[in-house]
Design an enzyme around this catalytic site. Structure first.
Site, PDB file in Angstrom:
ATOM      1  N   ASP A  56       0.818  -1.201   0.000  1.00  0.00           N
ATOM      2  CA  ASP A  56       0.000   0.000   0.000  1.00  0.00           C
ATOM      3  C   ASP A  56       0.862   1.264   0.000  1.00  0.00           C
ATOM      4  O   ASP A  56       2.091   1.203   0.160  1.00  0.00           O
ATOM      5  CB  ASP A  56      -0.925   0.009   1.221  1.00  0.00           C
ATOM      6  N   TYR A 115       7.017  -9.890   6.791  1.00  0.00           N
ATOM      7  CA  TYR A 115       7.030  -8.443   6.988  1.00  0.00           C
ATOM      8  C   TYR A 115       7.694  -8.120   8.325  1.00  0.00           C
ATOM      9  O   TYR A 115       7.609  -8.896   9.287  1.00  0.00           O
ATOM     10  CB  TYR A 115       5.601  -7.884   7.023  1.00  0.00           C
TER      11      TYR A 115
END
Length: 256
Positions: A56, A115
């Protein structure tokens, strides 16, 4: 007559601060748009990449893969890393380009993704837009106890951005742990076979509520079981989130 092509993987890293995510957007600059343009210019043929996923706006990647095809007549693509980098802004860096089997797919072949999310607890100008500044005291042990509950679930609807076009909200999380950093910060590491949109940032926001004693580990469990996004915590800022690894089933040295 169909021209024969060679499929390539490209490994890159990027600082996502200035970009509206990875994926091409109609009215905003994305990493994919600039990469496709650079590759098309370098190889003098239209190139369209397929990424290993989408990040994003504001999210970073230290290890990201994409694939693309080139006509076989274009040789020595592996040696054009410097040429491609010269056509890209400093926020995007290509590490290598290498040929793979014709059906290799950067997104669908990935078996896990990892992540990191970074939190710092004191104002630091060198972490601005690179980490989340949170001045509250956090109970690390409580956060890790709650994070361990993620392994008991597969449906993470409560952490998914609403109105997304996903086939399923099921994911298998294989790692989820906070570690203290030596310079007044925390690193959250999470690995799964797939992630939903906004999922990591919503998980971190909810676990931060556990660390601030606003939620218990049992309450965290109940939020997951509710499958209701409104029950979970805030979505933390994108600046602290980094895609750091993608795993593929190929047993090849290029993954090292």
């Amino acid at each position: 007559m169909t021209l024969s092509t060679t499929r390539y993987f490209i490994e890159l890293a990027y600082d996502g601060t200035s970009f509206h995510g990875w994926q091409i957007q109609p009215n905003a600059v994305s990493v994919q748009e600039l990469l496709d343009r650079a590759l098309s210019t370098c190889f003098r043929t239209p190139v369209q990449t397929t990424g290993c996923g989408r990040t994003d706006t504001g999210v970073h990647a230290t290890r990201f893969f994409a694939h693309f095809d080139l006509p076989e007549s274009i040789g020595r693509a592996e040696q054009q890393v410097h040429a491609v980098n010269a056509l890209l802004p400093y926020q995007i860096g290509v590490k290598r380009i290498f040929a793979v089997q014709a059906d290799a797919h950067a997104r669908f072949d990935a078996t896990s993704r990892t992540y990191h999310y970074f939190i710092h607890t004191r104002k630091d100008p060198f972490r601005h837009q690179r980490s989340w500044l949170l001045r509250d005291e956090l109970n690390l042990a409580a956060m890790n106890e709650a994070a361990s509950r993620l392994f008991h679930h597969t449906d993470f609807s409560c952490f998914s951005k609403s109105n997304t076009q996903t086939f399923t909200n099921n994911c298998r999380i294989s790692e989820a742990v906070f570690t203290a950093l030596p310079d007044n910060g925390l690193q959250f590491t999470i690995s799964a076979d797939r992630f939903l949109r906004n999922m990591v940032r919503a998980i971190v926001g909810t676990l931060a509520d556990v660390g601030r004693a606003k939620l218990s580990a049992d309450a965290f469990d109940q939020i997951i079981e509710s499958r209701n996004r409104s029950n979970a915590g805030q979505s933390v800022p994108a600046c602290g989130l980094y895609l750091v690894n993608i795993t593929y089933p190929y047993v090849n040295e290029w993954q090292q």
